[in-house]
Design a protein around this motif. Structure first.
Motif, PDB file in Angstrom:
ATOM      1  N   THR A  42       0.837  -1.203   0.000  1.00 44.02           N
ATOM      2  CA  THR A  42       0.000   0.000   0.000  1.00 44.02           C
ATOM      3  C   THR A  42       0.866   1.244   0.000  1.00 44.02           C
ATOM      4  O   THR A  42       0.624   2.203  -0.713  1.00 44.02           O
ATOM      5  CB  THR A  42      -0.937   0.005   1.228  1.00 44.02           C
ATOM      6  OG1 THR A  42      -1.720  -1.171   1.196  1.00 44.02           O
ATOM      7  CG2 THR A  42      -1.808   1.244   1.226  1.00 44.02           C
ATOM      8  N   THR A  43       1.895   1.209   0.826  1.00 48.83           N
ATOM      9  CA  THR A  43       2.791   2.357   0.884  1.00 48.83           C
ATOM     10  C   THR A  43       3.475   2.589  -0.448  1.00 48.83           C
ATOM     11  O   THR A  43       3.648   3.704  -0.908  1.00 48.83           O
ATOM     12  CB  THR A  43       3.835   2.150   1.986  1.00 48.83           C
ATOM     13  OG1 THR A  43       3.168   1.937   3.229  1.00 48.83           O
ATOM     14  CG2 THR A  43       4.769   3.350   2.096  1.00 48.83           C
ATOM     15  N   VAL A  46       1.474   4.672  -3.249  1.00 47.48           N
ATOM     16  CA  VAL A  46       1.262   6.112  -3.132  1.00 47.48           C
ATOM     17  C   VAL A  46       2.178   6.831  -4.122  1.00 47.48           C
ATOM     18  O   VAL A  46       3.405   6.728  -4.034  1.00 47.48           O
ATOM     19  CB  VAL A  46       1.530   6.605  -1.702  1.00 47.48           C
ATOM     20  CG1 VAL A  46       1.437   8.117  -1.640  1.00 47.48           C
ATOM     21  CG2 VAL A  46       0.544   5.961  -0.742  1.00 47.48           C
ATOM     22  N   THR A  48       3.103  10.498  -5.922  1.00 43.20           N
ATOM     23  CA  THR A  48       2.954  11.944  -5.810  1.00 43.20           C
ATOM     24  C   THR A  48       3.339  12.611  -7.120  1.00 43.20           C
ATOM     25  O   THR A  48       4.067  12.040  -7.943  1.00 43.20           O
ATOM     26  CB  THR A  48       3.827  12.500  -4.676  1.00 43.20           C
ATOM     27  OG1 THR A  48       5.203  12.222  -4.973  1.00 43.20           O
ATOM     28  CG2 THR A  48       3.434  11.897  -3.347  1.00 43.20           C
ATOM     29  N   MET A 350      -3.964  16.110  -0.830  1.00 47.92           N
ATOM     30  CA  MET A 350      -3.092  15.455   0.128  1.00 47.92           C
ATOM     31  C   MET A 350      -1.660  15.843  -0.226  1.00 47.92           C
ATOM     32  O   MET A 350      -1.111  15.394  -1.237  1.00 47.92           O
ATOM     33  CB  MET A 350      -3.270  13.946   0.063  1.00 47.92           C
ATOM     34  CG  MET A 350      -2.604  13.212   1.197  1.00 47.92           C
ATOM     35  SD  MET A 350      -3.557  13.311   2.744  1.00 47.92           S
ATOM     36  CE  MET A 350      -4.911  12.195   2.366  1.00 47.92           C
ATOM     37  N   SER A 352       2.299  15.899   0.237  1.00 44.69           N
ATOM     38  CA  SER A 352       3.345  15.033   0.767  1.00 44.69           C
ATOM     39  C   SER A 352       4.392  15.898   1.468  1.00 44.69           C
ATOM     40  O   SER A 352       5.142  16.642   0.849  1.00 44.69           O
ATOM     41  CB  SER A 352       3.987  14.239  -0.374  1.00 44.69           C
ATOM     42  OG  SER A 352       5.020  13.434   0.111  1.00 44.69           O
ATOM     43  N   GLU A 359      -3.498  16.411   4.675  1.00 44.24           N
ATOM     44  CA  GLU A 359      -4.606  17.028   3.945  1.00 44.24           C
ATOM     45  C   GLU A 359      -4.500  18.541   4.031  1.00 44.24           C
ATOM     46  O   GLU A 359      -4.137  19.088   5.073  1.00 44.24           O
ATOM     47  CB  GLU A 359      -5.950  16.566   4.508  1.00 44.24           C
ATOM     48  CG  GLU A 359      -6.281  15.119   4.199  1.00 44.24           C
ATOM     49  CD  GLU A 359      -7.705  14.769   4.585  1.00 44.24           C
ATOM     50  OE1 GLU A 359      -8.506  15.715   4.789  1.00 44.24           O
ATOM     51  OE2 GLU A 359      -8.019  13.570   4.695  1.00 44.24           O
ATOM     52  N   VAL A 385      -0.444  13.934  -3.537  1.00 46.41           N
ATOM     53  CA  VAL A 385      -0.760  12.554  -3.895  1.00 46.41           C
ATOM     54  C   VAL A 385      -1.644  12.590  -5.137  1.00 46.41           C
ATOM     55  O   VAL A 385      -2.672  13.259  -5.157  1.00 46.41           O
ATOM     56  CB  VAL A 385      -1.464  11.859  -2.726  1.00 46.41           C
ATOM     57  CG1 VAL A 385      -1.838  10.427  -3.127  1.00 46.41           C
ATOM     58  CG2 VAL A 385      -0.569  11.836  -1.493  1.00 46.41           C
ATOM     59  N   SER A 387      -3.557  10.298  -6.531  1.00 48.33           N
ATOM     60  CA  SER A 387      -4.901   9.733  -6.353  1.00 48.33           C
ATOM     61  C   SER A 387      -5.004   9.127  -4.971  1.00 48.33           C
ATOM     62  O   SER A 387      -4.107   8.422  -4.528  1.00 48.33           O
ATOM     63  CB  SER A 387      -5.159   8.661  -7.416  1.00 48.33           C
ATOM     64  OG  SER A 387      -6.437   8.091  -7.263  1.00 48.33           O
ATOM     65  N   TRP A 388      -6.075   9.422  -4.263  1.00 45.21           N
ATOM     66  CA  TRP A 388      -6.262   8.899  -2.914  1.00 45.21           C
ATOM     67  C   TRP A 388      -7.748   8.768  -2.588  1.00 45.21           C
ATOM     68  O   TRP A 388      -8.588   9.223  -3.328  1.00 45.21           O
ATOM     69  CB  TRP A 388      -5.567   9.790  -1.887  1.00 45.21           C
ATOM     70  CG  TRP A 388      -5.956  11.243  -1.921  1.00 45.21           C
ATOM     71  CD1 TRP A 388      -5.573  12.181  -2.836  1.00 45.21           C
ATOM     72  CD2 TRP A 388      -6.822  11.921  -1.018  1.00 45.21           C
ATOM     73  NE1 TRP A 388      -6.128  13.409  -2.558  1.00 45.21           N
ATOM     74  CE2 TRP A 388      -6.899  13.284  -1.442  1.00 45.21           C
ATOM     75  CE3 TRP A 388      -7.550  11.541   0.120  1.00 45.21           C
ATOM     76  CZ2 TRP A 388      -7.681  14.234  -0.784  1.00 45.21           C
ATOM     77  CZ3 TRP A 388      -8.303  12.495   0.766  1.00 45.21           C
ATOM     78  CH2 TRP A 388      -8.365  13.831   0.324  1.00 45.21           C
TER      79      TRP A 388
END
Length: 388
Positions: A42-43, A46, A48, A350, A352, A359, A385, A387-388
């Motif tokens: 998952t990490t 992410v 950016t 979001m 980074s 956020e 980010v 897409s989140w």
């Protein structure tokens, strides 16, 4: 049962329990490992992207149909029997080309009769004018003779005569002939002129009827329909040939109500024809002010004209239509997938910053198909980010 046998069974039972504990521990370790792996995966997902400056565009799209900008319904000006048809549906024609004709025997005879009547009326007019000229000359001579007292010196205008002499002159004078006037019905020239005018009108009508036995192309284009065949009886004014101006084609499209509100005359767009990857530039020339409903959805008709009309377009050909309804150049932007919770001019991204994204509320401008304009709350180069 012996003590040895009992002890053996107990030892075997303990070994099985131990093995079970080991298996459970391995399974638990596997679950922990899998969870850790998912967290790592998952990490890793992410992604950016840096806020940059560029163009933001917004388009609306639908399907449309190619159609001629101008369509003419052609008919015979008179009724009759179809004698010849020079074209078929699909033929291209030029302005002035003869397309179909009627049997013109009757119309030709009427033109001949009208020409004869006009010639007769013109002869009568010439005779009436000759007679009128002679009568006028005679009346003028008579009047002169009367004023001069039978051939003597003319009486000066306004001169006073002695009462006896005046009575004698009048008594001895002979009444002179005079021309008639229109209101008396005795003016032969006027009557003859009226007869000539009527004959000219009749001839013009007969010639127009003769011309009406032929259909010629008023514009260059393509024949799209023929409503009869040779030998058919047709009525005056009944459409016989459909002619489309295929040299000036356009695209008719229907947009849903949600998109139609942003459409306006003059907007640019692209048209992609069916079975083709090539797109052609177009411009919106009309947006219907009233929509039509199919019971579930309201749609508005839109017409687009080609900037450069492609060759060999087919009437009724389907096409994909895309119209640009918004555009901003050189603005700060981020991918539209990076902006969430948009309400009015506010949205959330979001950012980074360090180990964990944070956020941040931003002010948005034009929300395009790929990018969204950011007017405040974010600086160029900051990572967000995707897409989140």
């Amino acid at each position: 049962m012996s003590k040895v046998t009992g002890r053996s069974r107990a030892e075997r039972r303990n070994r099985w329990i131990g093995a079970g504990i080991v298996l459970v521990g391995v399974a638990a370790a596997g679950v922990v490992f899998a969870v850790n792996q998912d967290e790592k995966t998952t990490t890793a997902r992410v992604v950016t992207v840096a806020a940059d400056k560029g163009d933001v565009t917004l388009d609306v799209a639908t399907t449309g149909t190619v159609e001629p900008a101008t369509t003419r319904s052609l008919s015979f000006a008179v009724g009759g029997t179809v004698e010849a048809i020079a074209v078929r549906a699909g033929n291209k024609v030029e302005e002035g080309d003869e397309l179909a004709t009627l049997d013109d025997a009757d119309a030709t005879e009427k033109v001949s009769d009208a020409s004869t009547k006009l010639a007769d009326a013109q002869d009568r007019l010439a005779t009436a004018e000759t007679n009128a000229a002679a009568a006028t000359a005679s009346a003028t001579a008579c009047a002169v003779a009367t004023r001069t007292g039978g051939g003597g010196a003319p009486v000066a205008a306004g001169a006073q005569l002695a009462a006896g002499a005046e009575i004698a002159a009048v008594g001895s004078a002979t009444a002179c002939a005079t021309q008639g006037y229109p209101d008396t019905g005795n003016d032969q020239v006027l009557n003859a002129e009226q007869a000539v005018n009527n004959a000219e009108v009749s001839l013009a009508e007969a010639e127009e009827a003769l011309d009406g036995t032929v259909i010629t192309a008023p514009i260059a284009g393509t024949i799209v329909s023929i409503s009869g065949s040779i030998g058919d009886k047709v009525n005056s004014g009944s459409t016989f040939i459909g002619l489309a101006d295929t040299y000036d084609m356009q695209v008719s499209a229907d947009f849903p109500e949600a998109d139609a509100g942003s459409l306006a005359k003059g907007q640019t767009g692209t048209v992609t024809l069916a079975d083709s990857d090539e797109s052609y530039e177009a411009k919106v020339v009309q947006v219907d002010p009233v929509g039509t409903s199919d019971g579930t959805l309201v749609r508005y008709g839109v017409l687009l004209s080609f900037t450069d009309v492609p060759s060999d377009l087919l009437v009724g050909q389907s096409a994909q239509v895309q119209v640009r309804t918004g555009e901003a150049s050189g603005v700060l932007r981020v991918p539209s997938t990076a902006v969430h919770d948009v309400a009015g001019e506010s949205g959330t991204v979001m950012v980074s910053g360090g180990s964990d994204p944070v956020e941040r509320t931003v002010t948005v401008g034009l929300r395009g198909d790929q990018y969204t304009e950011i007017t405040d709350g974010l600086s160029e180069g900051e990572q967000v980010v995707r897409s989140w």
